[in-house]
Design a protein around this motif. Structure first.
Motif, PDB file in Angstrom:
ATOM      1  N   PRO A 250       0.742  -1.152   0.015  1.00  0.00           N
ATOM      2  CA  PRO A 250      -0.037  -0.029   0.048  1.00  0.00           C
ATOM      3  C   PRO A 250       0.844   1.238  -0.029  1.00  0.00           C
ATOM      4  O   PRO A 250       0.443   2.314  -0.623  1.00  0.00           O
ATOM      5  N   LEU A 251       1.923   1.259   0.864  1.00  0.00           N
ATOM      6  CA  LEU A 251       2.642   2.349   0.971  1.00  0.00           C
ATOM      7  C   LEU A 251       3.268   2.745  -0.547  1.00  0.00           C
ATOM      8  O   LEU A 251       3.591   3.909  -0.882  1.00  0.00           O
ATOM      9  N   VAL A 252       3.788   1.687  -1.439  1.00  0.00           N
ATOM     10  CA  VAL A 252       4.425   1.884  -2.739  1.00  0.00           C
ATOM     11  C   VAL A 252       3.277   2.408  -3.587  1.00  0.00           C
ATOM     12  O   VAL A 252       3.581   3.499  -4.324  1.00  0.00           O
ATOM     13  N   VAL A 253       1.923   1.968  -3.455  1.00  0.00           N
ATOM     14  CA  VAL A 253       1.032   2.650  -4.546  1.00  0.00           C
ATOM     15  C   VAL A 253       0.848   4.089  -4.161  1.00  0.00           C
ATOM     16  O   VAL A 253       0.646   5.003  -4.945  1.00  0.00           O
ATOM     17  N   VAL A 254       0.657   4.463  -2.666  1.00  0.00           N
ATOM     18  CA  VAL A 254       0.494   5.898  -2.422  1.00  0.00           C
ATOM     19  C   VAL A 254       1.660   6.800  -2.810  1.00  0.00           C
ATOM     20  O   VAL A 254       1.344   7.834  -3.379  1.00  0.00           O
ATOM     21  N   ALA A 255       2.748   6.339  -2.666  1.00  0.00           N
ATOM     22  CA  ALA A 255       3.934   6.877  -2.976  1.00  0.00           C
ATOM     23  C   ALA A 255       3.967   7.101  -4.558  1.00  0.00           C
ATOM     24  O   ALA A 255       4.243   8.331  -5.009  1.00  0.00           O
ATOM     25  N   ALA A 256       3.547   6.287  -5.237  1.00  0.00           N
ATOM     26  CA  ALA A 256       3.597   6.400  -6.757  1.00  0.00           C
ATOM     27  C   ALA A 256       2.665   7.389  -7.137  1.00  0.00           C
ATOM     28  O   ALA A 256       2.719   8.087  -8.046  1.00  0.00           O
ATOM     29  N   LEU A 257       1.307   7.255  -6.531  1.00  0.00           N
ATOM     30  CA  LEU A 257       0.223   8.374  -6.797  1.00  0.00           C
ATOM     31  C   LEU A 257       0.591   9.911  -6.442  1.00  0.00           C
ATOM     32  O   LEU A 257       0.430  10.760  -7.137  1.00  0.00           O
ATOM     33  N   VAL A 258       1.649   9.847  -5.259  1.00  0.00           N
ATOM     34  CA  VAL A 258       2.085  11.072  -5.175  1.00  0.00           C
ATOM     35  C   VAL A 258       2.767  11.947  -6.006  1.00  0.00           C
ATOM     36  O   VAL A 258       2.729  13.142  -6.325  1.00  0.00           O
ATOM     37  N   PHE A 259       3.453  11.028  -7.060  1.00  0.00           N
ATOM     38  CA  PHE A 259       4.244  11.459  -8.012  1.00  0.00           C
ATOM     39  C   PHE A 259       3.720  11.818  -9.459  1.00  0.00           C
ATOM     40  O   PHE A 259       4.265  12.578 -10.335  1.00  0.00           O
ATOM     41  N   ALA A 260       2.204  11.179  -9.484  1.00  0.00           N
ATOM     42  CA  ALA A 260       1.622  11.072 -10.812  1.00  0.00           C
ATOM     43  C   ALA A 260       1.427  12.433 -11.348  1.00  0.00           C
ATOM     44  O   ALA A 260       1.914  12.746 -12.524  1.00  0.00           O
ATOM     45  N   ALA A 261       0.806  13.518 -10.566  1.00  0.00           N
ATOM     46  CA  ALA A 261       0.567  14.793 -11.180  1.00  0.00           C
ATOM     47  C   ALA A 261       1.729  15.473 -11.795  1.00  0.00           C
ATOM     48  O   ALA A 261       1.471  16.081 -12.785  1.00  0.00           O
ATOM     49  N   CYS A 262       2.811  15.477 -10.579  1.00  0.00           N
ATOM     50  CA  CYS A 262       3.990  16.400 -11.058  1.00  0.00           C
ATOM     51  C   CYS A 262       4.629  15.731 -12.300  1.00  0.00           C
ATOM     52  O   CYS A 262       5.055  16.465 -13.372  1.00  0.00           O
ATOM     53  N   ASN A 263       4.619  14.437 -12.419  1.00  0.00           N
ATOM     54  CA  ASN A 263       5.149  13.892 -13.628  1.00  0.00           C
ATOM     55  C   ASN A 263       4.481  14.140 -14.827  1.00  0.00           C
ATOM     56  O   ASN A 263       5.031  14.302 -16.048  1.00  0.00           O
ATOM     57  N   ALA A 264       3.082  14.119 -14.854  1.00  0.00           N
ATOM     58  CA  ALA A 264       2.392  14.101 -16.001  1.00  0.00           C
ATOM     59  C   ALA A 264       2.469  15.690 -16.583  1.00  0.00           C
ATOM     60  O   ALA A 264       2.462  16.010 -17.744  1.00  0.00           O
ATOM     61  N   ALA A 265       2.261  16.849 -15.502  1.00  0.00           N
ATOM     62  CA  ALA A 265       2.387  18.265 -15.878  1.00  0.00           C
ATOM     63  C   ALA A 265       3.599  18.404 -16.180  1.00  0.00           C
ATOM     64  O   ALA A 265       3.808  19.038 -17.501  1.00  0.00           O
ATOM     65  N   GLY A 266       5.059  17.908 -15.724  1.00  0.00           N
ATOM     66  CA  GLY A 266       6.209  18.112 -16.361  1.00  0.00           C
ATOM     67  C   GLY A 266       6.348  17.678 -17.597  1.00  0.00           C
ATOM     68  O   GLY A 266       7.253  18.130 -18.503  1.00  0.00           O
ATOM     69  N   TYR A 267       5.768  16.587 -17.927  1.00  0.00           N
ATOM     70  CA  TYR A 267       6.017  15.955 -19.312  1.00  0.00           C
ATOM     71  C   TYR A 267       5.222  16.607 -20.348  1.00  0.00           C
ATOM     72  O   TYR A 267       5.393  16.355 -21.443  1.00  0.00           O
ATOM     73  N   MET A 268       4.473  17.673 -20.043  1.00  0.00           N
ATOM     74  CA  MET A 268       3.714  18.251 -21.053  1.00  0.00           C
ATOM     75  C   MET A 268       4.860  19.234 -21.701  1.00  0.00           C
ATOM     76  O   MET A 268       4.946  19.503 -22.733  1.00  0.00           O
ATOM     77  N   ALA A 269       5.967  19.635 -20.935  1.00  0.00           N
ATOM     78  CA  ALA A 269       6.829  20.554 -21.361  1.00  0.00           C
ATOM     79  C   ALA A 269       8.091  19.643 -21.665  1.00  0.00           C
ATOM     80  O   ALA A 269       8.643  19.657 -22.862  1.00  0.00           O
ATOM     81  N   THR A 270       8.615  18.718 -20.773  1.00  0.00           N
ATOM     82  CA  THR A 270       9.771  17.860 -21.193  1.00  0.00           C
ATOM     83  C   THR A 270       9.424  16.899 -21.863  1.00  0.00           C
ATOM     84  O   THR A 270      10.523  16.449 -22.535  1.00  0.00           O
ATOM     85  N   GLY A 271       8.310  16.365 -22.078  1.00  0.00           N
ATOM     86  CA  GLY A 271       8.016  15.367 -22.975  1.00  0.00           C
ATOM     87  C   GLY A 271       7.739  15.747 -24.488  1.00  0.00           C
ATOM     88  O   GLY A 271       7.381  15.157 -25.501  1.00  0.00           O
ATOM     89  N   GLY A 272       7.735  17.068 -24.705  1.00  0.00           N
ATOM     90  CA  GLY A 272       7.751  17.564 -26.030  1.00  0.00           C
ATOM     91  C   GLY A 272       6.505  18.129 -26.429  1.00  0.00           C
ATOM     92  O   GLY A 272       6.153  18.589 -27.663  1.00  0.00           O
ATOM     93  N   PHE A 273       5.179  17.882 -25.794  1.00  0.00           N
ATOM     94  CA  PHE A 273       3.767  18.275 -26.345  1.00  0.00           C
ATOM     95  C   PHE A 273       3.782  19.823 -26.396  1.00  0.00           C
ATOM     96  O   PHE A 273       3.397  20.382 -27.231  1.00  0.00           O
ATOM     97  N   ILE A 274       4.175  20.506 -25.462  1.00  0.00           N
ATOM     98  CA  ILE A 274       3.932  21.682 -25.465  1.00  0.00           C
ATOM     99  C   ILE A 274       4.923  22.672 -26.607  1.00  0.00           C
ATOM    100  O   ILE A 274       4.511  23.526 -27.283  1.00  0.00           O
ATOM    101  N   GLN A 275       6.206  22.195 -26.642  1.00  0.00           N
ATOM    102  CA  GLN A 275       6.859  22.554 -27.821  1.00  0.00           C
ATOM    103  C   GLN A 275       6.025  22.257 -29.197  1.00  0.00           C
ATOM    104  O   GLN A 275       6.026  23.199 -30.102  1.00  0.00           O
ATOM    105  N   SER A 276       5.782  21.175 -29.360  1.00  0.00           N
ATOM    106  CA  SER A 276       5.075  20.876 -30.782  1.00  0.00           C
ATOM    107  C   SER A 276       3.866  21.417 -31.126  1.00  0.00           C
ATOM    108  O   SER A 276       3.628  21.918 -32.007  1.00  0.00           O
ATOM    109  N   TYR A 277       3.204  21.622 -29.827  1.00  0.00           N
ATOM    110  CA  TYR A 277       1.798  22.292 -30.017  1.00  0.00           C
ATOM    111  C   TYR A 277       1.823  23.776 -30.167  1.00  0.00           C
ATOM    112  O   TYR A 277       1.385  24.373 -31.329  1.00  0.00           O
ATOM    113  N   ALA A 278       2.991  24.333 -29.478  1.00  0.00           N
ATOM    114  CA  ALA A 278       3.150  25.741 -29.660  1.00  0.00           C
ATOM    115  C   ALA A 278       3.662  26.082 -31.241  1.00  0.00           C
ATOM    116  O   ALA A 278       3.265  27.350 -31.680  1.00  0.00           O
ATOM    117  N   VAL A 279       4.314  25.173 -31.693  1.00  0.00           N
ATOM    118  CA  VAL A 279       5.047  25.538 -33.000  1.00  0.00           C
ATOM    119  C   VAL A 279       3.843  25.116 -34.186  1.00  0.00           C
ATOM    120  O   VAL A 279       3.879  26.068 -34.851  1.00  0.00           O
TER     121      VAL A 279
END
Length: 467
Positions: A250-279
């Motif tokens: 259970p601790l692993v699951v909770v810890a993983a979910l803590v990181f989910a939002a930051c990772n998804a939001a960060g990858y909007m920029a670091t994963g290339g979507f924002i760059q591609s969409y903006a151009v």
């Protein structure tokens, strides 16, 4: 006389400890920066170049989806990398895994820069590209846990947040370096068609230089004192991953979910979507967009460092909760301001978005390290991080492209990110703040209980008061 002789020894010992902590901070910072530089270079090239260079036969829209999916594929192999690195990191040490993951990541990145395109080699080109991306995923899965534990386990208990910020800073600084290199190639050295033809390769090949630098620095640091203690008393777990899931699933699951939002939001920029969409959709200049993302990464780095320090004073959970609130508020305005087509408004949106990212990232190293028992800590932090990466960031850019194609609006992307932010906010609120808990193997009994606020089993009154 004896008393007069002891004081210089104490000062020398203290000075030596501080010097070693600085070496560890530099080693984790440089190493993770190189790792993330490698990762982000691929993600940016996927959005700007790879759809045409490697997936041209399937058409522009599907090619872009496949290119972003290739970014996500590596996340599927992060847990395997985390399992392997966690197993051996808990058995043979943190430092050995740090050096190995750095070499594997850098080697794969350099090889991408040498790959022929689909036009040159046919179907074999994208196949090799995907295999190299898998190697990057395996390496990234093991990198973070080792760097975090080297930093946090070397630090005094009142400065773990600050010490843990150095491996965390590797992500925004890697993005700064990657964006700056791409902007330099796109805007100065190889503008226009030259960037698509050969300019994108130079940032990948530059990774070879960074590997050498990171290798030299990482080889010079001492092993984690906690692992030295574990090895000295021969208290390594025989199968740490099995023990982790048997006792702390259970601790692993909770810890993983803590990181989910930051990772998804960060990858909007670091994963290339924002760059591609903006151009491609908004019509902004490619180099201007890369410069804006570089600026956003600098703000992200500053916010990461400051919130990590704040977590030493105010607690990890409280800082995390505030970070998620800021991130949730900043999501929709980022896309609204980007869609104005005004590059200055894009900068404004990135500012608040990056502050939210830092608030949900700076304290993560210390938070995770204080959640798991010493003998399985490498496995715990690595696997939780890897699973959180899959839930959050693995296919976030692909999902974003699909949502925009289906709905015609970035509001759908905002709703997706906001939903993940709410989930992560709830998850971090389920964690008991254990800032300053003794991380030594001698204190493993206390470390093994009460990390979740819902877990009241076997928690003695004295431990409850400390938590």
């Amino acid at each position: 006389m004896a008393g007069t002789e002891e004081q210089p020894v104490k000062k020398a010992t203290h000075h030596s400890e501080r010097a070693n902590q600085r070496r560890v901070a530099m080693a984790t910072l440089v190493g993770t920066t190189v790792e993330w530089y490698d990762y982000f270079i691929y993600a940016m090239a996927a959005g700007l170049v790879f759809s045409g260079a490697f997936f041209e036969p399937v058409g522009e829209e599907l090619g872009l989806l496949i290119a972003f999916a290739s970014v996500g594929i590596s996340f599927l192999f992060r847990p395997l990398g985390a399992f392997l690195a966690g197993h051996y990191g808990d058995k043979i040490g943190r430092r050995a895994m740090l050096v190995l993951t750095l070499v594997v990541m850098g080697g794969a990145t350099t090889a991408v820069g040498l790959l022929p395109t689909y036009a040159d080699a046919g179907i074999i080109a994208p196949i090799i590209l995907l295999l190299l991306r898998i190697l990057q995923g395996l390496s990234a899965g093991g990198e973070w846990g080792g760097a975090v534990l080297m930093a946090v386990e070397h630090a005094p208990k009142g400065r773990r947040g600050r010490a843990g910020s150095f491996p965390q800073l590797g992500a925004p600084l890697g993005l700064v370096l990657a964006s700056a290199m791409m902007a330099l190639m796109s805007g100065v050295i190889a503008p226009g068609d030259a960037f698509v033809e050969w300019g994108w390769r130079i940032p990948f090949l530059f990774s070879f230089v960074l590997i050498i630098l990171g290798y030299i620095i990482r080889r010079a640091v001492d092993e984690s004192p906690v692992f030295q203690e574990i090895a000295e008393h021969k208290q390594q777990s025989s199968v740490p991953v099995v023990e982790l899931f048997r006792k702390h699933a259970p601790l692993v699951v909770v810890a993983a979910l803590v990181f989910a939002a930051c990772n998804a939001a960060g990858y909007m920029a670091t994963g290339g979507f924002i760059q591609s969409y903006a151009v491609t959709e908004v019509g902004l200049d490619r180099t201007d967009v890369l410069n804006a993302v570089t600026y956003g990464a600098v703000i992200w780095a500053i916010a990461t460092y400051l919130t990590a320090i704040a977590s030493d004073k105010f607690g990890r959970v409280r800082v995390y909760q505030l970070g998620h609130l800021v991130l949730g508020v900043a999501i929709f305005p980022l896309f609204w301001l980007l869609n104005t087509g005004d590059i200055a408004m894009f900068y404004v949106g990135l500012t608040f978005f990056a502050i939210g990212l830092g608030g949900t990232y700076g304290a993560q190293a210390a938070l995770y390290s204080e959640m798991f028992p010493a003998s399985i800590r490498f496995s715990g932090v690595s696997i939780s991080y890897a699973i959180g990466s899959i839930v959050g960031g693995a296919f976030a850019p692909t999902i974003a492209v699909f949502l925009v194609q289906q709905t015609g609006t970035t509001n759908s992307v905002g709703a997706y990110l906001l939903a993940l932010t709410v989930i992560s906010l709830i998850a971090v609120s389920l964690i008991r703040d254990r800032s300053g808990i003794n991380l030594s193997i001698s204190n493993e009994a206390e470390q093994a209980i009460g990390a979740l606020v819902t877990d009241k089993r076997q928690i003695p009154a004295a431990v409850e008061e400390k938590a």
